[in-house]
Design a protein around this motif. Sequence first.
Motif, PDB file in Angstrom:
ATOM      1  N   LYS A   1       0.769  -1.214   0.094  1.00 13.83           N
ATOM      2  CA  LYS A   1      -0.224   0.011   0.053  1.00 13.83           C
ATOM      3  C   LYS A   1       0.735   1.506  -0.083  1.00 13.83           C
ATOM      4  CE  LYS A   1      -2.891   2.596   3.027  1.00 13.83           C
ATOM      5  NZ  LYS A   1      -3.653   3.351   2.186  1.00 13.83           N
ATOM      6  N   THR A   2       1.663   1.443   1.184  1.00 13.31           N
ATOM      7  CA  THR A   2       2.568   2.900   1.451  1.00 13.31           C
ATOM      8  C   THR A   2       3.269   3.063   0.023  1.00 13.31           C
ATOM      9  OG1 THR A   2       2.438   2.369   3.620  1.00 13.31           O
ATOM     10  CG2 THR A   2       3.923   4.175   2.588  1.00 13.31           C
ATOM     11  N   CYS A   3       3.123   4.125  -0.621  1.00 15.07           N
ATOM     12  CA  CYS A   3       4.197   4.515  -1.645  1.00 15.07           C
ATOM     13  C   CYS A   3       5.314   5.379  -1.219  1.00 15.07           C
ATOM     14  CB  CYS A   3       3.334   5.483  -2.716  1.00 15.07           C
ATOM     15  SG  CYS A   3       4.390   5.969  -4.019  1.00 15.07           S
ATOM     16  N   ILE A   4       6.444   4.627  -1.329  1.00 15.14           N
ATOM     17  CA  ILE A   4       7.696   5.253  -0.917  1.00 15.14           C
ATOM     18  C   ILE A   4       8.292   6.107  -2.062  1.00 15.14           C
ATOM     19  CG2 ILE A   4      10.047   4.656  -0.069  1.00 15.14           C
ATOM     20  CD1 ILE A   4       8.690   1.880   0.529  1.00 15.14           C
ATOM     21  N   VAL A   5       8.487   7.317  -1.432  1.00 18.83           N
ATOM     22  CA  VAL A   5       9.052   8.296  -2.555  1.00 18.83           C
ATOM     23  C   VAL A   5      10.302   8.824  -1.991  1.00 18.83           C
ATOM     24  CG1 VAL A   5       8.541  10.880  -3.200  1.00 18.83           C
ATOM     25  CG2 VAL A   5       6.761   9.370  -2.528  1.00 18.83           C
ATOM     26  N   LEU A   6      11.405   8.772  -2.768  1.00 15.49           N
ATOM     27  CA  LEU A   6      12.728   9.420  -2.414  1.00 15.49           C
ATOM     28  C   LEU A   6      12.976  10.424  -3.098  1.00 15.49           C
ATOM     29  CD1 LEU A   6      14.576   5.778  -3.442  1.00 15.49           C
ATOM     30  CD2 LEU A   6      13.396   6.443  -1.177  1.00 15.49           C
ATOM     31  N   ILE A   7      13.298  11.453  -2.068  1.00 11.01           N
ATOM     32  CA  ILE A   7      13.431  12.977  -2.463  1.00 11.01           C
ATOM     33  C   ILE A   7      15.060  13.168  -2.090  1.00 11.01           C
ATOM     34  CG2 ILE A   7      13.092  15.510  -2.534  1.00 11.01           C
ATOM     35  CD1 ILE A   7      10.341  14.878  -1.746  1.00 11.01           C
ATOM     36  N   GLN A   8      16.017  12.716  -2.776  1.00 11.15           N
ATOM     37  CA  GLN A   8      17.357  12.563  -2.425  1.00 11.15           C
ATOM     38  C   GLN A   8      18.343  12.704  -3.640  1.00 11.15           C
ATOM     39  OE1 GLN A   8      17.234   8.557  -0.690  1.00 11.15           O
ATOM     40  NE2 GLN A   8      17.785   9.678   1.225  1.00 11.15           N
ATOM     41  N   ASN A   9      19.384  13.258  -3.586  1.00 13.42           N
ATOM     42  CA  ASN A   9      20.315  13.372  -4.758  1.00 13.42           C
ATOM     43  C   ASN A   9      20.915  12.136  -4.909  1.00 13.42           C
ATOM     44  OD1 ASN A   9      20.278  16.131  -5.442  1.00 13.42           O
ATOM     45  ND2 ASN A   9      21.614  16.928  -3.799  1.00 13.42           N
ATOM     46  N   GLY A  10      22.134  11.865  -5.965  1.00 16.41           N
ATOM     47  CA  GLY A  10      22.587  10.805  -6.406  1.00 16.41           C
ATOM     48  C   GLY A  10      21.876  10.050  -7.037  1.00 16.41           C
ATOM     49  N   VAL A  11      22.695   8.826  -7.457  1.00 16.37           N
ATOM     50  CA  VAL A  11      22.050   7.780  -8.334  1.00 16.37           C
ATOM     51  C   VAL A  11      22.500   6.516  -7.596  1.00 16.37           C
ATOM     52  CG1 VAL A  11      22.463   8.866 -10.615  1.00 16.37           C
ATOM     53  CG2 VAL A  11      24.251   7.752  -9.717  1.00 16.37           C
TER      54      VAL A  11
END
Length: 339
Positions: free
Chosen positions: A103-113
């Motif tokens: 269910k929970t949508c994980i959102v990554l707001i972070q720099n890098g690759v």
Amino acid sequence: MAPNVLLHGVGAIGAIYLHLLLKAGCRVTAVCRSNYDAVKANGFTIDSVLYNTKDVHVKATDVVRSPSEAAAHGPFDFLVVTTKALPDAKTAAAIAPAVTDGKTCIVLIQNGVGIEDEYVARFPGNPLLSCAVYLPSTQISPGRIQMGNQELLEFGTFPDTAYDDSAAVKAAADSWLEITKKGGSNCVFQPNIQVQRWKKLMLNASWNPICALTLSRDVAFYLATDVAEHVVLEVMLEIVHVAQALGFSEITPEMTEKQIGNARKRIPGPGIEPSMLVDVLNGRRMEVEAIVGHPVREAKRLGVSVPRLETLYALAKALDDAIAFRKPGQSLSGDYKRV
Ligand SMILES: NC(=O)C1=CN([C@@H]2O[C@H](COP(=O)(O)OP(=O)(O)OC[C@H]3O[C@@H](n4cnc5c(N)ncnc54)[C@H](OP(=O)(O)O)[C@@H]3O)[C@@H](O)[C@H]2O)C=CC1
Ligand SMILES: CC(C)(CO)C(=O)C(=O)O
């Protein structure tokens, strides 16, 4: 019902999205660490050049110390990670108590690759969104945020194909776009978000370690010697070469001119402090692996020559070790323990 959001690691970037998500009508729980006491008592105070505002007070719906404590305020529709992307942090495992499987949508707001794999491995059935954010912002004291003149949030699904392959992922991505825009974010859906991440890496893999290693803002480094611009451009070009070897032909050498031009335009002003410089100034670990180490390893795998990037990696990694392991007031000894 209002979307229920958990922000994990609310510092310079997290505080801005806390503000925007609250404006969108979301319930937002904030996981805070060193700023917990200040934020619990007074919330955040934000000054913003972009919004031309001063002393804006922002209070999360709930403030907690950990994802385990946050779980009582769930289930969450979105769990947004705004910590630094540090491999030792094992963030996917840390957030698990607050993630509802499937269910929970994980959102990554972070720099890098190369930062998504630990989340895919831990939560294979959850939607995962990956963001490239242009948002100069600094937490100058606990809970006190200074935001610059830009906010651009580019995001896509991970992997890119998930948007078309899964109705649940598409619904989560569409909902994220709707709520962030409702809150006033300059949010844009990018079907090829990895291309955008590598495009942003041109900026971060050059300026972030250079500014951190020299304790200088971009403009100060630029003005220090008449070879500085050439050095920055060459690092950016190495990122272009690795990106092209990965098949991202949209990333071209001409783009480096625009990137360096942005710094040139800041002259004769103070210039900006990239987040890695802020980390060094505060004695904190830097995102060396996500921003410099990963592209160096990709270059090696693909047979691309990146001598300047390798040099920055060796220097930044050694500085990061010194930050982590040296005794106060002393240089780092050769017998320190590597983690
Ligand atoms: N700042 C900027 O201008 C920009 C930053 N970025 C990227 O955005 C991301 C976030 O950066 P930024 O906001 O600057 O970083 P900050 O260091 O300002 O904020 C990160 C926050 O996460 C907290 N945190 C870390 N680990 C945990 C944990 N286990 N539990 C709870 N809280 C935790 C930190 O607490 P503590 O203080 O205790 O460490 C800190 O408050 C990074 O990937 C960065 O590269 C991208 C564009 C611009
Ligand atoms: C250069 C900047 C401010 C762009 O938003 C950034 O990404 C950072 O500080 O890490």
